[in-house]
Design a protein around this motif. Structure first.
Motif, PDB file in Angstrom:
ATOM      1  N   ASN A 253       0.771  -1.216   0.061  1.00  0.00           N
ATOM      2  CA  ASN A 253       0.056   0.072  -0.015  1.00  0.00           C
ATOM      3  C   ASN A 253       0.653   1.237  -0.004  1.00  0.00           C
ATOM      4  O   ASN A 253       0.333   2.159  -0.218  1.00  0.00           O
ATOM      5  CB  ASN A 253      -0.796  -0.008   1.228  1.00  0.00           C
TER       6      ASN A 253
ATOM      7  N   ARG B 167       0.158   2.801  -6.410  1.00  0.00           N
ATOM      8  CA  ARG B 167      -1.115   2.484  -5.788  1.00  0.00           C
ATOM      9  C   ARG B 167      -1.732   3.554  -5.017  1.00  0.00           C
ATOM     10  O   ARG B 167      -2.819   3.581  -5.240  1.00  0.00           O
ATOM     11  CB  ARG B 167      -0.879   1.334  -4.908  1.00  0.00           C
TER      12      ARG B 167
ATOM     13  N   ASN C 131      -5.618   5.316  -6.026  1.00  0.00           N
ATOM     14  CA  ASN C 131      -6.485   5.219  -5.033  1.00  0.00           C
ATOM     15  C   ASN C 131      -6.975   6.628  -4.800  1.00  0.00           C
ATOM     16  O   ASN C 131      -8.221   6.821  -4.767  1.00  0.00           O
ATOM     17  CB  ASN C 131      -6.081   4.502  -3.871  1.00  0.00           C
TER      18      ASN C 131
ATOM     19  N   GLN D  94      -5.393  -3.596  -6.005  1.00  0.00           N
ATOM     20  CA  GLN D  94      -4.505  -2.729  -5.505  1.00  0.00           C
ATOM     21  C   GLN D  94      -5.368  -1.455  -4.577  1.00  0.00           C
ATOM     22  O   GLN D  94      -4.778  -0.718  -4.429  1.00  0.00           O
ATOM     23  CB  GLN D  94      -3.976  -1.869  -6.628  1.00  0.00           C
TER      24      GLN D  94
ATOM     25  N   ILE E 190      -6.198   0.270  -1.524  1.00  0.00           N
ATOM     26  CA  ILE E 190      -5.899   0.539  -0.214  1.00  0.00           C
ATOM     27  C   ILE E 190      -6.972   0.157   0.696  1.00  0.00           C
ATOM     28  O   ILE E 190      -6.647  -0.470   1.699  1.00  0.00           O
ATOM     29  CB  ILE E 190      -5.118   1.792   0.010  1.00  0.00           C
TER      30      ILE E 190
END
Length: 403
Positions: A154, A159, A163, A177, A179
């Protein structure tokens, strides 16, 4: 497809929460008076209490399903009982259906939509809490790395960017992927806001044909395609890596069509008809949950309940309008995004220490963990709802709308 409905670290996510997570009353209050065109105001309730209760139930289903009680308490009774909450994938589909229904209810019958205000409201509704919960999980991973030297995927910059931009639900491979695992459905929700909803508004606007036949066709097509995704997604090359995105599109379109049918259909089912329909739907739902029938059969039944309970015409609508269910429904977005943090926190605090010390998972620790997850989720969700979700949403919306 059942396997794809879990978390990456437990089994994926599937809740939308989505705007289906939010009460119609909250939407209407934030928006002001709804402009009505083709029906008397008495035919369009400003609030839909039963739908709020449905969101509360769906949120609880997701929380309980992700606790993996069948693994924590591997006894036949628990393994049988948890089947009644293993429809988390369809709970998320229910959120998408409710989302389409609510947005159509709030915006679909206005003479003119202020798209700037619409965009500000949608951004303020979903983004702040999604970002905040993601940052909390990143902070937990940073702490684990600094304190214990445990590196987490994370903390990868790509990533985090994925997000932050709410793109982690667009492709199936990006879902893993995420989080905060449930945020994939928030990503899909954002996509629906900027693409599918404006298209549906255009197709059903004044001057375009909108009738019982056209809305019924849209509803039937959307539900059949949604069911088909579950049954044949591996055999349809065109679907590719977009099964979750398409689930959102079809579920949202079905919900939109359901609300349109109330306008073009003219009136609600009578009390007797509504009572019989809800009884049959509930009986079939229990049959699916209590047997080995596939959960995908729940989708048309849940859509039927959404349609029936739009107005208070039968006992089911009144049950779903119970204050406890409405309370949970109003906080369902916070519950949806916060319960993963509660699970992580409680597991690390209560279960992991006993495992690392060689004590395994004693029953006492498991019971404390289960209780702790519920307590932490509900307590933090209440604080989030009162002191973050609402105040931040209103402030951002006012700021963006005034520019």
């Amino acid at each position: 497809m059942r396997k794809q409905d879990g978390f990456p670290f437990f089994e994926q996510p599937d809740f939308q929460p989505p705007i289906g997570l939010f009460s119609c009353a909250e939407e209407a209050k934030a928006r002001g008076t709804i402009v009505l065109e083709n029906a008397a105001p008495s035919n369009r309730p400003r609030d839909i209490p039963a739908h709020t209760g449905l969101r509360g139930i769906a949120a609880l289903v997701v929380v309980v399903a992700h606790l993996k009680l069948e693994l924590m308490y591997p006894v036949p009774l628990v393994e049988w009982a948890v089947r009644f909450v293993q429809w988390k994938g369809q709970a998320v589909d229910l959120f998408f259906i409710l989302s389409g229904f609510v947005l159509c209810h709030v915006y679909g019958f206005r003479m003119k939509i202020d798209w700037k205000d619409y965009s500000a409201a949608r951004f303020a509704r979903i983004y702040p809490l999604a970002l905040a919960t993601m940052l909390i999980l990143v902070a937990l991973d940073v702490y684990s790395y600094l304190r214990h030297g445990i590196a987490s995927e994370n903390l990868d910059s790509s990533r985090i960017v994925l997000n932050t931009l709410l793109l982690n639900g667009i492709k199936d491979s990006w879902v893993f992927q995420g989080i905060n695992p449930p945020s994939w459905s928030i990503s899909v929700e954002a996509f629906l806001y900027v693409t599918v909803f404006p298209l549906l508004i255009f197709l059903t606007a004044r001057g375009h044909r909108s009738s019982v036949r056209s809305n019924g066709f849209l509803l039937a097509t959307a539900l059949l395609l949604l069911i088909g995704l579950y049954l044949f997604y591996e055999k349809i090359p065109i679907v590719g890596e977009h099964t979750r995105l398409l689930r959102g599109v079809f579920g949202f379109a079905a919900g939109y069509a359901l609300r349109q049918l109330w306008e073009t259909g003219g009136h609600a089912p009578g009390r007797r008809a509504a009572r019989w329909l809800s009884t049959v739907a509930l009986g079939l739902i229990l049959a699916v949950l209590g047997t080995a029938l596939p959960f995908v059969l729940l989708i048309p039944l849940l859509a039927l309940i959404v349609h029936i309970t739009y107005v208070d015409t039968d006992p089911l609508a009144r049950v779903l309008s119970h204050p406890i269910l409405r309370y949970l429904g109003e906080r369902s977005y916070s519950i949806y995004l916060i319960h993963t943090i509660a699970i992580e926190f409680t597991y690390r605090l209560l279960l992991y220490p006993t495992e690392l010390s060689g004590g395994g998972f004693p029953l006492t620790s498991r019971l404390l963990t289960t209780t702790g997850v519920f307590v932490v989720t509900l307590l933090v969700s209440e604080l989030s709802y009162r002191f973050f979700e609402h105040p931040v949403r209103d402030r951002i919306r006012r700021g963006l709308s005034s520019k």
